[in-house]
Design a protein around this motif. Structure first.
Motif, short mmCIF file in Angstrom:
data_model
loop_
_atom_site.label_atom_id
_atom_site.label_comp_id
_atom_site.label_asym_id
_atom_site.label_seq_id
_atom_site.Cartn_x
_atom_site.Cartn_y
_atom_site.Cartn_z
N GLN A 14 -0.28 -15.20 17.57
CA GLN A 14 0.46 -14.01 17.15
C GLN A 14 -0.50 -12.85 16.98
OE1 GLN A 14 2.35 -14.00 13.18
NE2 GLN A 14 4.23 -13.54 14.26
N SER A 15 -0.04 -11.66 17.34
CA SER A 15 -0.87 -10.47 17.16
C SER A 15 -0.97 -10.15 15.67
CB SER A 15 -0.27 -9.29 17.92
OG SER A 15 0.95 -8.90 17.35
N LEU A 16 -1.82 -9.18 15.35
CA LEU A 16 -1.96 -8.77 13.97
C LEU A 16 -0.64 -8.24 13.42
CD1 LEU A 16 -5.34 -6.81 14.09
CD2 LEU A 16 -4.94 -9.07 13.13
N ASP A 17 -0.38 -8.49 12.16
CA ASP A 17 0.78 -7.91 11.48
C ASP A 17 0.30 -6.63 10.84
OD1 ASP A 17 2.87 -7.19 9.85
OD2 ASP A 17 3.19 -9.20 9.03
N MET A 18 0.41 -5.53 11.58
CA MET A 18 -0.15 -4.25 11.15
C MET A 18 0.46 -3.75 9.85
SD MET A 18 -2.54 -3.63 13.27
CE MET A 18 -2.91 -1.93 12.88
N VAL A 19 1.75 -3.98 9.63
CA VAL A 19 2.39 -3.51 8.40
C VAL A 19 1.75 -4.21 7.20
CG1 VAL A 19 4.54 -3.42 7.09
CG2 VAL A 19 4.55 -2.88 9.53
N SER A 20 1.64 -5.52 7.26
CA SER A 20 1.03 -6.26 6.15
C SER A 20 -0.41 -5.84 5.93
CB SER A 20 1.09 -7.76 6.41
OG SER A 20 2.41 -8.21 6.40
N GLU A 21 -1.15 -5.66 7.02
CA GLU A 21 -2.55 -5.21 6.91
C GLU A 21 -2.63 -3.86 6.21
OE1 GLU A 21 -5.60 -6.58 8.13
OE2 GLU A 21 -4.46 -8.43 8.37
N LEU A 104 2.69 -2.23 25.48
CA LEU A 104 2.57 -2.38 24.03
C LEU A 104 2.27 -3.83 23.66
CD1 LEU A 104 2.70 -1.26 21.18
CD2 LEU A 104 5.19 -1.52 21.27
N GLU A 105 3.00 -4.76 24.24
CA GLU A 105 2.79 -6.18 23.93
C GLU A 105 1.39 -6.63 24.32
OE1 GLU A 105 4.94 -8.22 22.18
OE2 GLU A 105 5.95 -6.30 21.90
N VAL A 106 0.94 -6.23 25.49
CA VAL A 106 -0.39 -6.62 25.96
C VAL A 106 -1.47 -6.04 25.05
CG1 VAL A 106 -2.06 -6.35 27.83
CG2 VAL A 106 0.29 -7.01 28.35
N LEU A 107 -1.34 -4.77 24.67
CA LEU A 107 -2.33 -4.14 23.80
C LEU A 107 -2.39 -4.84 22.44
CD1 LEU A 107 -1.79 -0.38 24.62
CD2 LEU A 107 -3.80 -1.77 25.15
N LYS A 108 -1.23 -5.21 21.90
CA LYS A 108 -1.23 -5.91 20.61
C LYS A 108 -1.93 -7.26 20.71
CE LYS A 108 3.20 -5.55 19.55
NZ LYS A 108 4.47 -5.52 18.80
N LEU A 109 -1.68 -7.98 21.79
CA LEU A 109 -2.33 -9.28 21.97
C LEU A 109 -3.83 -9.13 22.21
CD1 LEU A 109 0.44 -10.89 24.15
CD2 LEU A 109 -0.17 -11.55 21.81
N MET A 110 -4.22 -8.13 22.98
CA MET A 110 -5.63 -7.90 23.23
C MET A 110 -6.36 -7.49 21.96
SD MET A 110 -5.48 -6.02 26.94
CE MET A 110 -7.13 -5.41 26.81
N GLN A 111 -5.68 -6.78 21.09
CA GLN A 111 -6.30 -6.36 19.83
C GLN A 111 -6.73 -7.58 19.02
OE1 GLN A 111 -3.71 -4.98 16.77
NE2 GLN A 111 -5.23 -3.58 15.98
N LYS A 112 -5.90 -8.57 18.97
CA LYS A 112 -6.20 -9.78 18.21
C LYS A 112 -7.38 -10.53 18.84
CE LYS A 112 -5.07 -13.11 15.25
NZ LYS A 112 -4.32 -13.14 14.07
N ILE A 113 -7.39 -10.62 20.16
CA ILE A 113 -8.42 -11.39 20.86
C ILE A 113 -9.76 -10.67 20.89
CG2 ILE A 113 -9.07 -12.37 23.08
CD1 ILE A 113 -6.03 -12.78 23.56
#
Length: 119
Positions: A14-21, A104-113
């Protein structure tokens, strides 16, 4: 580079949960804004004072659906990135990756990795 199989429930599934962060960061920076575990936006506005933009007239880049897009950008993504070796450039030597998907989905996943940052 070896490819690790990621299973459901794995931290990388799962990508980062930006709201929680972001909520965690606000609570850390401004603990006096926390009431019953929630952020009291009125108190936060008081603390930030002059730094809050309240003018009715200002120039801004906007479009229909911007609020929805902002909310979507902060939702966690549960997609998976898989290399397509046949479409990747010189995979065996450089391991360059060809990525196809929703931006958007790809960027969120790449952010985590790869630890990238996006707005």
């Amino acid at each position: 580079m070896s490819i690790k199989k990621i299973t459901l429930g794995d931290d990388l599934s799962q990508s980062l949960d930006m709201v929680s962060e972001n909520v965690h960061k606000i609570k850390s920076l401004f603990p006096e804004t926390v009431t019953e575990g929630k952020i009291d936006f009125g108190v936060l506005k008081q603390l930030l004072g002059e730094e809050i933009k309240q003018d009715e007239e200002f120039h801004q880049f906007t479009w229909a659906g911007k609020s929805w897009a902002r909310r979507e950008a902060h939702k966690p993504s549960t997609g998976t990135l898989r290399p397509v070796k046949k479409d990747s450039l010189d995979w065996d030597t450089t391991q360059n990756i060809y990525i196809e998907g929703d931006n958007l989905e790809v960027l969120k996943l790449m952010q985590k990795i790869w630890g990238g940052v996006y707005v």
